[in-house]
Design a protein around this motif. Structure first.
Motif, PDB file in Angstrom:
ATOM      1  N   GLU A  12      -5.054   1.004  -8.407  1.00 20.52           N
ATOM      2  CA  GLU A  12      -5.182   2.071  -7.731  1.00 20.52           C
ATOM      3  C   GLU A  12      -6.191   1.864  -6.622  1.00 20.52           C
ATOM      4  N   ASP A  13      -6.182   2.297  -5.487  1.00 24.86           N
ATOM      5  CA  ASP A  13      -7.279   1.944  -4.409  1.00 24.86           C
ATOM      6  C   ASP A  13      -7.271   3.112  -3.513  1.00 24.86           C
ATOM      7  N   ILE A  14      -7.978   3.186  -2.490  1.00 26.98           N
ATOM      8  CA  ILE A  14      -8.021   4.298  -1.247  1.00 26.98           C
ATOM      9  C   ILE A  14      -7.631   3.339   0.079  1.00 26.98           C
ATOM     10  N   GLU A  15      -7.123   4.129   0.977  1.00 32.00           N
ATOM     11  CA  GLU A  15      -6.849   3.654   2.302  1.00 32.00           C
ATOM     12  C   GLU A  15      -6.841   4.698   3.455  1.00 32.00           C
ATOM     13  N   VAL A  16      -7.343   4.184   4.427  1.00 31.51           N
ATOM     14  CA  VAL A  16      -7.399   4.873   5.685  1.00 31.51           C
ATOM     15  C   VAL A  16      -6.109   5.863   6.079  1.00 31.51           C
ATOM     16  N   ILE A  17      -6.400   7.030   6.124  1.00 28.29           N
ATOM     17  CA  ILE A  17      -5.084   8.056   6.409  1.00 28.29           C
ATOM     18  C   ILE A  17      -4.427   7.767   7.707  1.00 28.29           C
ATOM     19  N   VAL A  18      -5.081   7.261   8.549  1.00 26.41           N
ATOM     20  CA  VAL A  18      -4.325   7.078   9.969  1.00 26.41           C
ATOM     21  C   VAL A  18      -3.313   6.137  10.098  1.00 26.41           C
ATOM     22  N   TYR A  19      -3.374   5.126   9.228  1.00 28.73           N
ATOM     23  CA  TYR A  19      -2.278   4.080   9.275  1.00 28.73           C
ATOM     24  C   TYR A  19      -0.913   4.438   8.412  1.00 28.73           C
ATOM     25  N   GLY A  20       0.019   3.757   8.942  1.00 27.10           N
ATOM     26  CA  GLY A  20       1.570   3.933   8.527  1.00 27.10           C
ATOM     27  C   GLY A  20       1.484   3.327   7.049  1.00 27.10           C
ATOM     28  N   LYS A  21       1.907   3.931   6.135  1.00 30.16           N
ATOM     29  CA  LYS A  21       2.288   3.110   4.542  1.00 30.16           C
ATOM     30  C   LYS A  21       3.610   3.711   4.123  1.00 30.16           C
ATOM     31  N   PRO A  22       4.394   2.834   3.369  1.00 32.76           N
ATOM     32  CA  PRO A  22       5.477   3.266   2.404  1.00 32.76           C
ATOM     33  C   PRO A  22       5.170   4.402   1.721  1.00 32.76           C
ATOM     34  N   ILE A  23       6.295   5.071   1.044  1.00 31.49           N
ATOM     35  CA  ILE A  23       6.046   6.088   0.035  1.00 31.49           C
ATOM     36  C   ILE A  23       7.270   5.813  -0.688  1.00 31.49           C
ATOM     37  N   ARG A  24       7.065   5.913  -2.379  1.00 33.08           N
ATOM     38  CA  ARG A  24       7.855   5.827  -3.250  1.00 33.08           C
ATOM     39  C   ARG A  24       8.190   7.270  -3.799  1.00 33.08           C
ATOM     40  N   ASN A  26     -11.814  10.223   5.564  1.00 33.08           N
ATOM     41  CA  ASN A  26     -10.796   9.450   6.246  1.00 33.08           C
ATOM     42  C   ASN A  26      -9.852   8.714   5.321  1.00 33.08           C
ATOM     43  N   ALA A  27      -9.911   8.869   3.940  1.00 32.47           N
ATOM     44  CA  ALA A  27      -9.104   8.227   3.014  1.00 32.47           C
ATOM     45  C   ALA A  27      -8.306   8.937   1.968  1.00 32.47           C
ATOM     46  N   SER A  28      -7.476   8.458   1.521  1.00 30.05           N
ATOM     47  CA  SER A  28      -6.582   9.010   0.413  1.00 30.05           C
ATOM     48  C   SER A  28      -6.050   7.648  -0.575  1.00 30.05           C
ATOM     49  N   TYR A  52       0.979  -1.021  -0.034  1.00 29.11           N
ATOM     50  CA  TYR A  52       0.035  -0.201  -0.021  1.00 29.11           C
ATOM     51  C   TYR A  52       1.035   1.241  -0.006  1.00 29.11           C
ATOM     52  N   TYR A  53       1.057   2.044  -1.081  1.00 30.59           N
ATOM     53  CA  TYR A  53       1.806   3.011  -1.254  1.00 30.59           C
ATOM     54  C   TYR A  53       1.188   4.182  -1.411  1.00 30.59           C
ATOM     55  N   TRP A  54       1.354   5.451  -0.503  1.00 28.07           N
ATOM     56  CA  TRP A  54       0.712   6.487  -0.414  1.00 28.07           C
ATOM     57  C   TRP A  54       0.792   7.416  -1.709  1.00 28.07           C
ATOM     58  N   SER A  55      -0.478   7.839  -2.175  1.00 26.03           N
ATOM     59  CA  SER A  55      -0.039   9.142  -3.126  1.00 26.03           C
ATOM     60  C   SER A  55      -0.419  10.328  -2.284  1.00 26.03           C
ATOM     61  N   SER A  56      -0.352  11.274  -2.693  1.00 28.10           N
ATOM     62  CA  SER A  56      -0.426  12.774  -2.169  1.00 28.10           C
ATOM     63  C   SER A  56      -1.925  13.052  -2.444  1.00 28.10           C
ATOM     64  N   THR A  57      -2.840  12.503  -3.081  1.00 27.93           N
ATOM     65  CA  THR A  57      -4.059  12.863  -3.208  1.00 27.93           C
ATOM     66  C   THR A  57      -5.061  12.257  -2.408  1.00 27.93           C
ATOM     67  N   ARG A  58      -5.937  13.292  -1.676  1.00 27.49           N
ATOM     68  CA  ARG A  58      -6.935  12.834  -0.648  1.00 27.49           C
ATOM     69  C   ARG A  58      -8.246  12.300  -1.651  1.00 27.49           C
ATOM     70  N   ALA A  59      -8.931  11.078  -1.092  1.00 25.55           N
ATOM     71  CA  ALA A  59     -10.245  10.669  -1.557  1.00 25.55           C
ATOM     72  C   ALA A  59     -11.259  11.699  -1.105  1.00 25.55           C
ATOM     73  N   THR A  60     -11.543  12.795  -1.893  1.00 26.39           N
ATOM     74  CA  THR A  60     -12.391  13.675  -1.248  1.00 26.39           C
ATOM     75  C   THR A  60     -13.798  13.337  -0.707  1.00 26.39           C
ATOM     76  N   GLU A  61     -14.248  12.145  -1.638  1.00 20.94           N
ATOM     77  CA  GLU A  61     -15.659  11.602  -0.998  1.00 20.94           C
ATOM     78  C   GLU A  61     -15.647  10.966   0.265  1.00 20.94           C
ATOM     79  N   TYR A  62     -14.382  10.738   0.571  1.00 22.11           N
ATOM     80  CA  TYR A  62     -14.282  10.047   2.147  1.00 22.11           C
ATOM     81  C   TYR A  62     -13.412  11.028   2.895  1.00 22.11           C
TER      82      TYR A  62
END
Length: 456
Positions: free
Chosen positions: A440-452, A426-428, A414-424
């Protein structure tokens, strides 16, 4: 002066290694990087005093969102376990008797208390009066931030009972001795509780102020106390109000820091100023280049560091309670896309034009690359190979950090993008993949994920 000039001439001759990724070149916070900053560092190394040096206890960085630093001991003390002195709210002198008749800020009764407001940094602030500089009494919001982002332990330190607060961000801690409270000519509940003033008067009842109480069972940051009582004071200072002598952020102040500054002034590069990874050109239409390993890693197969979305500090626990951008039961609006902003941990750590990938960058990567689930040096992950020029990058299946542990490591990514999923709220958006494919997916923003990281 000759000694300093000779030292500076010596510094310009060479450079020593370092491993940090972020530097504090503007040592004295005057908005520029010049010879004055070098002199500040040299003075620190030689043991000379600089303007605005803190003249009391160490300022401990707990990695708090506000950047507030907490003193290691109380006003009137000279060590962490020292009780220090008790003060009534808004008074700045030590006294041996506490009641309404001798309380400075009333007319003899608790019904006649004066409106002082928030006294942090004012003439009524005993921390500012006794310690000088930028030291001050913490506001109630700063106390509540401390309690929220620290674990609590009722313990004994150097034979003294009190509260140990340990940051969930960096494991650093402070100790608050249970110094009790003073009324009339007695001190009550020493070793049983610790009452600490905030700077915030209770506006609905002027004879009260917000304070923090610690007990054996817990610490409470929503307490009110009568302002004529004598209580302890633990000072704070803003991170932007202290001199950053550790230029290269390696935990020590020495000749290397001065060398880093001289090189910066001369326009020379310092170790770590360029991200050590290769920016791989996959021939993508936008020209975006992808790093060949994760933020915090040194090899393509390493997971690197995990971050909650929009945070720039690593933590030991990733949950709603520790999420920086969740306050007062609501998520803060830090923007719909944080790439290149103050909330972009890649930009924060690497600088330059490095940034988090947007969801459009992820979509471009997926549209122009073929994918293969494979292993690299024994680590499972996905290889993305450009359909345009045949170059590739490997992303490890690093899982995600939920609460206090990594889950799905080796099986999914699960790799973060910088873009929020505005319909949710708590998710990006994320780049996800497993052995069946990448998407492409959306994930809960409070959890820790790696970044490329990507380079624009």
């Amino acid at each position: 002066m000759k000694r300093v000039v000779f030292f500076l001439m010596f510094l310009s001759l060479g450079i020593m290694g370092a491993k940090a990724q972020k530097y504090h070149y503007d040592v004295n916070h005057d908005g520029g990087v010049n010879i004055t900053d070098v002199i500040f560092v040299v003075n620190k190394i030689l043991g000379n005093k600089n303007p605005d040096d803190l003249n009391k206890g160490e300022a401990v960085s707990l990695g708090l969102p506000s950047g507030t630093l907490w003193a290691t001991y109380n006003v009137g003390a000279d060590k962490p376990e020292g009780f220090g002195d008790h003060y009534a709210f808004g008074e700045t002198e030590v006294k041996n008797y506490f009641d309404w008749n001798n309380y400075t800020h009333c007319d003899g009764t608790e019904e006649t208390c004066h409106r002082l407001g928030d006294i942090s940094g004012t003439q009524y602030d005993v921390a500012r009066k006794q310690w000088g500089g930028n030291w001050r009494i913490p506001t109630i919001n700063e106390w509540q931030e401390l309690v929220k982002y620290c674990t609590y332990e009722w313990t004994t330190y150097q034979g003294v009972v009190g509260a140990k607060l340990t940051s969930v961000f960096n494991n650093k801690s402070i100790f608050l001795p249970a110094a009790g409270a003073s009324w009339e000519d007695d001190i009550y509940d020493v070793g049983k509780d610790g009452g600490y003033y905030s700077s915030t008067q209770y506006t609905r009842n002027l004879n009260l102020a917000w304070n923090v109480w610690s007990f054996a069972d817990d610490i409470y940051s929503d307490m009110l106390t009568k302002i004529a009582y004598g209580r302890s004071v633990r000072p704070v200072v803003g991170i932007d109000q202290i001199n950053h002598y550790d230029v290269n952020d390696d935990g020590d102040v020495n000749i290397t820091d001065a060398i880093f500054l001289v090189n910066k002034i001369l326009g020379n590069k310092n170790p770590g100023e360029n991200y050590l990874a290769e920016a791989v050109d996959l021939g993508l239409p936008s020209g975006t280049k992808w790093s060949n390993f994760n933020l915090g890693a040194t090899k393509p197969e390493q997971a690197g560091d995990y971050y909650a979305w929009g945070e720039t500090m690593k933590k030991n626990k990733y949950s709603l309670n520790t999420y920086q951008h969740y306050q007062n039961s609501k998520y803060a609006n830090i923007g719909s896309d944080i790439s290149g902003t103050q909330y972009d941990v890649v930009r924060e750590k690497l600088g330059g034009k490095w940034c988090m990938p947007t969801v459009a960058d992820i979509e471009e990567l997926l549209a122009n690359c073929s994918t293969m689930w494979t292993t690299l040096n024994g680590v499972s992950g996905m290889r993305f190979t450009s359909n345009i020029n045949g170059k590739s990058i490997f992303l490890p299946a690093a899982g995600r950090y939920v609460e206090s542990s990594v889950s799905d490591g080796g099986n999914r990514a699960y790799y973060w993008s910088s873009t929020r999923a505005t319909e949710y709220q708590n998710a990006s958006f994320t780049l996800d993949f497993n052995s069946t494919g990448a998407f492409e997916d959306i994930e809960v923003i409070v959890y820790g994920k790696p970044i490329r990281p990507v380079l624009k």
